[in-house]
Design a protein around this motif. Structure first.
Motif, PDB file in Angstrom:
ATOM      1  N   ARG A  13       0.840  -1.202   0.000  1.00 10.28           N
ATOM      2  CA  ARG A  13       0.000   0.000   0.000  1.00 10.28           C
ATOM      3  C   ARG A  13       0.881   1.260   0.000  1.00 10.28           C
ATOM      4  N   ARG A  29       8.140  -6.902  -5.670  1.00  6.42           N
ATOM      5  CA  ARG A  29       8.079  -7.996  -4.690  1.00  6.42           C
ATOM      6  C   ARG A  29       9.493  -8.322  -4.185  1.00  6.42           C
ATOM      7  N   ARG A  66      -0.285 -12.179   1.435  1.00  8.95           N
ATOM      8  CA  ARG A  66      -0.830 -13.080   0.408  1.00  8.95           C
ATOM      9  C   ARG A  66       0.118 -14.245   0.127  1.00  8.95           C
ATOM     10  N   ASP A 109      -4.990 -10.529  -7.525  1.00 10.38           N
ATOM     11  CA  ASP A 109      -4.053 -11.133  -6.570  1.00 10.38           C
ATOM     12  C   ASP A 109      -3.907 -12.645  -6.790  1.00 10.38           C
ATOM     13  N   ARG A 157      -2.126 -13.296 -10.841  1.00  9.06           N
ATOM     14  CA  ARG A 157      -0.821 -12.765 -11.280  1.00  9.06           C
ATOM     15  C   ARG A 157       0.220 -13.888 -11.316  1.00  9.06           C
TER      16      ARG A 157
HETATM   17  O1   DC Z   1      -3.726  -7.057   2.758  1.00  9.36           O
HETATM   18  P1   DC Z   1      -4.028  -5.749   2.023  1.00  9.36           P
HETATM   19  O2   DC Z   1      -5.439  -5.671   1.530  1.00  9.36           O
HETATM   20  O3   DC Z   1      -3.633  -4.556   2.802  1.00  9.36           O
HETATM   21  O4   DC Z   1      -3.061  -5.795   0.725  1.00  9.36           O
HETATM   22  C1   DC Z   1      -3.077  -4.806  -0.285  1.00  9.36           C
HETATM   23  C2   DC Z   1      -2.572  -5.412  -1.598  1.00  9.36           C
HETATM   24  O5   DC Z   1      -1.178  -5.701  -1.495  1.00  9.36           O
HETATM   25  C3   DC Z   1      -3.226  -6.707  -2.009  1.00  9.36           C
HETATM   26  O6   DC Z   1      -4.365  -6.492  -2.848  1.00  9.36           O
HETATM   27  C4   DC Z   1      -2.139  -7.472  -2.717  1.00  9.36           C
HETATM   28  C5   DC Z   1      -0.857  -6.921  -2.170  1.00  9.36           C
HETATM   29  N1   DC Z   1      -0.147  -7.822  -1.248  1.00  9.36           N
HETATM   30  C6   DC Z   1       0.645  -8.800  -1.810  1.00  9.36           C
HETATM   31  O7   DC Z   1       0.675  -8.949  -3.038  1.00  9.36           O
HETATM   32  N2   DC Z   1       1.403  -9.601  -1.007  1.00  9.36           N
HETATM   33  C7   DC Z   1       1.360  -9.479   0.337  1.00  9.36           C
HETATM   34  N3   DC Z   1       2.129 -10.273   1.088  1.00  9.36           N
HETATM   35  C8   DC Z   1       0.516  -8.492   0.925  1.00  9.36           C
HETATM   36  C9   DC Z   1      -0.237  -7.696   0.103  1.00  9.36           C
END
Ligand code: DC
Length: 213
Positions: free
Chosen positions: A37, A92, A114, A168, A171
Motif C-alpha cells: 500500500r 516484490r 498473500r 491477486d 498474477r
Molecule cells: O492485505 P491488504 O489488503 O492490505 O493488501 C493490499 C494489496 O497488497 C493486495 O491487494 C495485494 C498486495 N499484497 C501482496 O501482493 N502480497 C502481500 N504479502 C501483501 C499484500
C-alpha cells in the motif's frame, strides 16, 4: 523462536486475527499489505504509472518506515494501487528482505499477507489461510469504511474486492493461494473470538511440538 504466517484475500479478517495473535503470544506483527500500500500511495502521489516496473521498484527499495503510519494507506483506491504494484516482480523482490528480516525478530513474529506461507516464510511454524465469502468480506469492509466516509457504497466495495481477488490470485508473481500445509480458517460464519480461539489452539500445538523437538 516462532514464525506465524497468515495469508488470505482482502478483508478476510486476517489482519485483526494476526494482530490479536501477536498480542496474545507477545510476538512482533507485520502487516505486509501496508508495504505494498505504501508503494502504491507513493507512486500515486508522485504521478508515476503503476505499471512502470523500474520506477515503482525503486520506490519499494527506498521505502521509509514513516509512510507505514499514513492513514491514507487504508483508502480503497490505495488498496487497488497496492494490488497493481504487487504484480511486479521487481517490487516484490525489493520488499522480500525486509519481510524476511522482520520474521527473524525475537521472540518471534506474525506476518500477514498473500504469499507469506508460500514465498516469504515457507518454513513458518504455523501457517493459516484465512478466508470468508466475498459478500461477507465486502460487508465487513463497508462497515469499517462507513465510520469515516458516510457516502461509501456496499456495491462499490464488493466490486473493488472482486477486482483485487482476481488480480491477486491470477498474477504470475507469487499469486495468492493456500499453501499445502496451511490450516484453512473460513470466517464467513465465525465471529472474531471463535476464529481467534481456533488459531490460538493451532499455535499452542506448534509450540508444544517445538518443545518436543
Ligand atoms: O492485505 P491488504 O489488503 O492490505 O493488501 C493490499 C494489496 O497488497 C493486495 O491487494 C495485494 C498486495 N499484497 C501482496 O501482493 N502480497 C502481500 N504479502 C501483501 C499484500
Amino acid at each position: 523462536m516462532i514464525t506465524i504466517a497468515v495469508d488470505g484475500p482482502a478483508a478476510s479478517g486476517k489482519g485483526t486475527l494476526s494482530r490479536q495473535l501477536a498480542a496474545h503470544f507477545g510476538l512482533h506483527y507485520l502487516d505486509t499489505g501496508s508495504l505494498y500500500r505504501a508503494v502504491g500511495l507513493k507512486a500515486l502521489n508522485e504521478g508515476i504509472d503503476l505499471a512502470e516496473e523500474n520506477t515503482v521498484a525503486r520506490i519499494a527499495a527506498e521505502l521509509d518506515d514513516d509512510i507505514l503510519d499514513d492513514p491514507r494507506l487504508r483508502e480503497p483506491g490505495v488498496g487497488e494501487a497496492a494490488s497493481k504494484v504487487a504484480m511486479l516482480t521487481g517490487v516484490r523482490n525489493a520488499l522480500l528482505n525486509y519481510q524476511r528480516e522482520f520474521a527473524q525478530r525475537h521472540p518471534g513474529a506474525v506476518l500477514d499477507g498473500r504469499d507469506i506461507a508460500t514465498v516469504v516464510c515457507p518454513d513458518a511454524d504455523v501457517k493459516l489461510f484465512v478466508t470468508a465469502s466475498v459478500a461477507e468480506r465486502a460487508r465487513r469492509r463497508y462497515k469499517e469504511l462507513l465510520q469515516t466516509d458516510p457516502l461509501v457504497k456496499l456495491e462499490d466495495i464488493q466490486a473493488e474486492i472482486e477486482r483485487r481477488d482476481a488480480r491477486d490470485c491470477s498474477r504470475s508473481a507469487a499469486p495468492l493461494h493456500q499453501a499445502e500445509d496451511a490450516h484453512l480458517l473460513d470466517t464467513t460464519n465465525l465471529d472474531i473470538e471463535t476464529a481467534m480461539n481456533a488459531a490460538v489452539l493451532l499455535v499452542k500445538k506448534a509450540m508444544a511440538q517445538q518443545d518436543l523437538n
